[in-house]
Motif scaffolding. Structure first.
Motif, PDB file in Angstrom:
ATOM      1  N   ALA A 196      38.608  -9.421   8.537  1.00 58.98           N
ATOM      2  CA  ALA A 196      38.265 -10.786   8.112  1.00 58.98           C
ATOM      3  C   ALA A 196      39.494 -11.580   7.706  1.00 58.98           C
ATOM      4  O   ALA A 196      39.474 -12.818   7.738  1.00 58.98           O
ATOM      5  N   ALA A 197      40.567 -10.883   7.313  1.00 58.65           N
ATOM      6  CA  ALA A 197      41.800 -11.571   6.906  1.00 58.65           C
ATOM      7  C   ALA A 197      42.865 -11.545   8.001  1.00 58.65           C
ATOM      8  O   ALA A 197      44.033 -11.842   7.741  1.00 58.65           O
ATOM      9  N   ASP A 198      42.467 -11.216   9.210  1.00 61.04           N
ATOM     10  CA  ASP A 198      43.405 -11.158  10.334  1.00 61.04           C
ATOM     11  C   ASP A 198      43.773 -12.577  10.761  1.00 61.04           C
ATOM     12  O   ASP A 198      42.941 -13.316  11.296  1.00 61.04           O
ATOM     13  N   LYS A 199      45.021 -12.956  10.549  1.00 63.83           N
ATOM     14  CA  LYS A 199      45.470 -14.307  10.866  1.00 63.83           C
ATOM     15  C   LYS A 199      45.547 -14.559  12.372  1.00 63.83           C
ATOM     16  O   LYS A 199      45.668 -15.702  12.805  1.00 63.83           O
ATOM     17  N   ALA A 200      45.484 -13.491  13.160  1.00 63.40           N
ATOM     18  CA  ALA A 200      45.566 -13.645  14.611  1.00 63.40           C
ATOM     19  C   ALA A 200      44.234 -14.025  15.234  1.00 63.40           C
ATOM     20  O   ALA A 200      44.176 -14.382  16.412  1.00 63.40           O
ATOM     21  N   VAL A 201      43.156 -13.926  14.461  1.00 62.91           N
ATOM     22  CA  VAL A 201      41.822 -14.266  14.956  1.00 62.91           C
ATOM     23  C   VAL A 201      41.280 -15.410  14.098  1.00 62.91           C
ATOM     24  O   VAL A 201      40.936 -15.220  12.935  1.00 62.91           O
ATOM     25  N   SER A 202      41.207 -16.580  14.673  1.00 58.53           N
ATOM     26  CA  SER A 202      40.796 -17.773  13.914  1.00 58.53           C
ATOM     27  C   SER A 202      39.280 -17.924  13.883  1.00 58.53           C
ATOM     28  O   SER A 202      38.553 -17.320  14.685  1.00 58.53           O
ATOM     29  N   ASP A 203      38.806 -18.767  12.978  1.00 59.68           N
ATOM     30  CA  ASP A 203      37.372 -19.075  12.931  1.00 59.68           C
ATOM     31  C   ASP A 203      36.922 -19.701  14.246  1.00 59.68           C
ATOM     32  O   ASP A 203      35.802 -19.447  14.714  1.00 59.68           O
ATOM     33  N   ALA A 204      37.788 -20.509  14.838  1.00 60.99           N
ATOM     34  CA  ALA A 204      37.455 -21.136  16.118  1.00 60.99           C
ATOM     35  C   ALA A 204      37.301 -20.078  17.209  1.00 60.99           C
ATOM     36  O   ALA A 204      36.408 -20.178  18.065  1.00 60.99           O
ATOM     37  N   ASP A 205      38.156 -19.056  17.180  1.00 60.66           N
ATOM     38  CA  ASP A 205      38.052 -17.960  18.149  1.00 60.66           C
ATOM     39  C   ASP A 205      36.712 -17.248  18.009  1.00 60.66           C
ATOM     40  O   ASP A 205      36.061 -16.915  19.007  1.00 60.66           O
ATOM     41  N   ALA A 216      26.017 -15.864  27.915  1.00 55.64           N
ATOM     42  CA  ALA A 216      25.910 -14.837  28.955  1.00 55.64           C
ATOM     43  C   ALA A 216      24.804 -13.832  28.663  1.00 55.64           C
ATOM     44  O   ALA A 216      24.670 -12.827  29.371  1.00 55.64           O
ATOM     45  N   GLY A 217      24.023 -14.082  27.623  1.00 56.58           N
ATOM     46  CA  GLY A 217      22.912 -13.192  27.288  1.00 56.58           C
ATOM     47  C   GLY A 217      23.346 -11.800  26.888  1.00 56.58           C
ATOM     48  O   GLY A 217      22.621 -10.822  27.124  1.00 56.58           O
ATOM     49  N   ALA A 218      24.502 -11.692  26.292  1.00 57.96           N
ATOM     50  CA  ALA A 218      25.068 -10.380  25.967  1.00 57.96           C
ATOM     51  C   ALA A 218      24.367  -9.723  24.783  1.00 57.96           C
ATOM     52  O   ALA A 218      23.836 -10.389  23.891  1.00 57.96           O
ATOM     53  N   ASP A 219      24.383  -8.396  24.797  1.00 51.94           N
ATOM     54  CA  ASP A 219      24.008  -7.587  23.633  1.00 51.94           C
ATOM     55  C   ASP A 219      25.300  -7.369  22.859  1.00 51.94           C
ATOM     56  O   ASP A 219      26.115  -6.527  23.226  1.00 51.94           O
ATOM     57  N   TRP A 220      25.527  -8.167  21.814  1.00 56.62           N
ATOM     58  CA  TRP A 220      26.815  -8.118  21.131  1.00 56.62           C
ATOM     59  C   TRP A 220      26.645  -8.044  19.616  1.00 56.62           C
ATOM     60  O   TRP A 220      25.651  -8.490  19.050  1.00 56.62           O
ATOM     61  N   GLN A 221      27.658  -7.459  18.983  1.00 50.23           N
ATOM     62  CA  GLN A 221      27.751  -7.412  17.523  1.00 50.23           C
ATOM     63  C   GLN A 221      29.185  -7.752  17.130  1.00 50.23           C
ATOM     64  O   GLN A 221      30.134  -7.309  17.777  1.00 50.23           O
ATOM     65  N   PHE A 222      29.320  -8.517  16.081  1.00 55.83           N
ATOM     66  CA  PHE A 222      30.644  -8.862  15.556  1.00 55.83           C
ATOM     67  C   PHE A 222      30.636  -8.529  14.071  1.00 55.83           C
ATOM     68  O   PHE A 222      29.803  -9.034  13.320  1.00 55.83           O
ATOM     69  N   VAL A 223      31.552  -7.658  13.656  1.00 54.68           N
ATOM     70  CA  VAL A 223      31.589  -7.197  12.267  1.00 54.68           C
ATOM     71  C   VAL A 223      32.942  -7.542  11.645  1.00 54.68           C
ATOM     72  O   VAL A 223      33.992  -7.164  12.180  1.00 54.68           O
ATOM     73  N   ASP A 224      32.912  -8.265  10.538  1.00 53.60           N
ATOM     74  CA  ASP A 224      34.115  -8.571   9.770  1.00 53.60           C
ATOM     75  C   ASP A 224      34.247  -7.591   8.607  1.00 53.60           C
ATOM     76  O   ASP A 224      33.254  -7.311   7.920  1.00 53.60           O
ATOM     77  N   PHE A 225      35.467  -7.111   8.364  1.00 56.83           N
ATOM     78  CA  PHE A 225      35.727  -6.236   7.219  1.00 56.83           C
ATOM     79  C   PHE A 225      36.549  -7.014   6.194  1.00 56.83           C
ATOM     80  O   PHE A 225      37.690  -7.421   6.474  1.00 56.83           O
ATOM     81  N   ALA A 226      35.969  -7.228   5.030  1.00 55.65           N
ATOM     82  CA  ALA A 226      36.581  -8.067   4.003  1.00 55.65           C
ATOM     83  C   ALA A 226      37.974  -7.568   3.640  1.00 55.65           C
ATOM     84  O   ALA A 226      38.194  -6.380   3.408  1.00 55.65           O
ATOM     85  N   GLY A 227      38.930  -8.491   3.615  1.00 55.48           N
ATOM     86  CA  GLY A 227      40.282  -8.182   3.177  1.00 55.48           C
ATOM     87  C   GLY A 227      41.145  -7.481   4.197  1.00 55.48           C
ATOM     88  O   GLY A 227      42.356  -7.341   3.997  1.00 55.48           O
TER      89      GLY A 227
END
Length: 271
Positions: A196-205, A216-227
């Motif tokens: 979640a604190a990775d500066k290389a991955v922006s909120d826009a990304d 695309a109708g994907a079966d997807w999960q996105f998990v952020d790890f705090a800090g």
């Protein structure tokens, strides 16, 4: 197949103690393949104590490519449940000597046009499947995972429309190539494990990725790890988060548990 106890898997992945007795039967054999006129060199890793057929995973390392560290990590991932290919996407003999060179190699593949990277990822999947007659691999059950640049690379398998059991990106870049079209239907389940604190991955990304997968109708999960910052699942990264590339033991434990559960569910290895 037996489910590898998570405590053992975490110990091996987190601390890379792949030379312990628990892994005495695991072998790492060099393997080569071609994509067009280009030759590639990686390692196929598995426990040879049994001939039982098992699923396969293409594992793409971080931007340093195929290293001793990545091979040890593959041994831990393989355990007695998987055959793992440590995939080379740079080319035989093309091994970065430092971060600057690694950035140049990786940058040449993950730009606006991902067609070369996609072809090389397809080649790695084919190279793993070709091991079915040489190892205890079930070539009908294939997935992929990657770290950092490798995480970006495996996402291209889903984006191009490949049909695999699943792909997992650990602290990888998620922005698509502007000149590389995402398939109308993403057929491969996707799990993104992000700091979640990775500066290389922006909120826009993140928003763009979510919209892309939904479209695309994907079966997807996105998990952020705090800090957690970039490289959070790699002990070799050190522990200085100010560099935006640091190991985070708490995040790593949770990420490896999710990774194990993701593939166990899709391969039904928890017998």
């Amino acid at each position: 197949m037996r489910r590898q106890p998570f405590s053992r898997l975490l110990l091996a992945l987190g601390l890379l103690l792949a030379t312990s007795p628990a892994f005495a039967a695991i072998v790492a054999k060099p393997v080569e393949w071609k994509v067009g006129k280009d030759r590639f060199s990686g390692y196929v890793v598995y426990d040879n104590a049994s001939t039982d057929k098992r699923p396969g995973l293409v594992m793409v390392p971080n931007w340093m490519g195929v290293t001793k560290d990545s091979i040890e990590r593959a041994k831990a991932v393989a355990g007695d449940d998987y055959v793992v290919l440590v995939a080379d996407v740079y080319g035989k003999g093309k091994r970065p000597k430092n971060a600057k060179q690694a950035g140049a190699f990786a940058g040449g593949l993950r730009g606006d046009d991902r067609s070369v990277l996609r072809a090389r990822m397809d080649g790695a999947v084919a190279a793993l499947k070709a091991q079915a007659t040489k190892s205890p691999l079930d070539a009908e059950r294939i997935g992929a995972l990657g770290f950092c640049f490798g995480g970006s690379a495996v996402l291209e398998l889903a984006r191009e429309g490949s049909e695999l059991a699943g792909v997992v990106s650990l602290h990888g870049g998620i922005a698509p190539g502007a000149k590389s079209t995402t398939a109308a239907e993403v057929k491969t389940p996707v799990l993104v494990l992000n700091g979640a604190a990775d500066k290389a991955v922006s909120d826009a990304d993140i928003l763009a990725f979510e919209n892309e997968m939904d479209a695309a109708g994907a079966d997807w999960q996105f998990v952020d790890f705090a800090g957690a910052v970039h490289c959070f699942a790699e002990p070799s990264a050190g522990n200085d988060p100010s560099t935006n590339c640091a190991y985070d033991e708490r995040a790593a434990k949770r990420a490896y548990r999710m990774l194990a559960d993701f593939f166990e569910e899709r391969f039904d290895t928890n017998d």
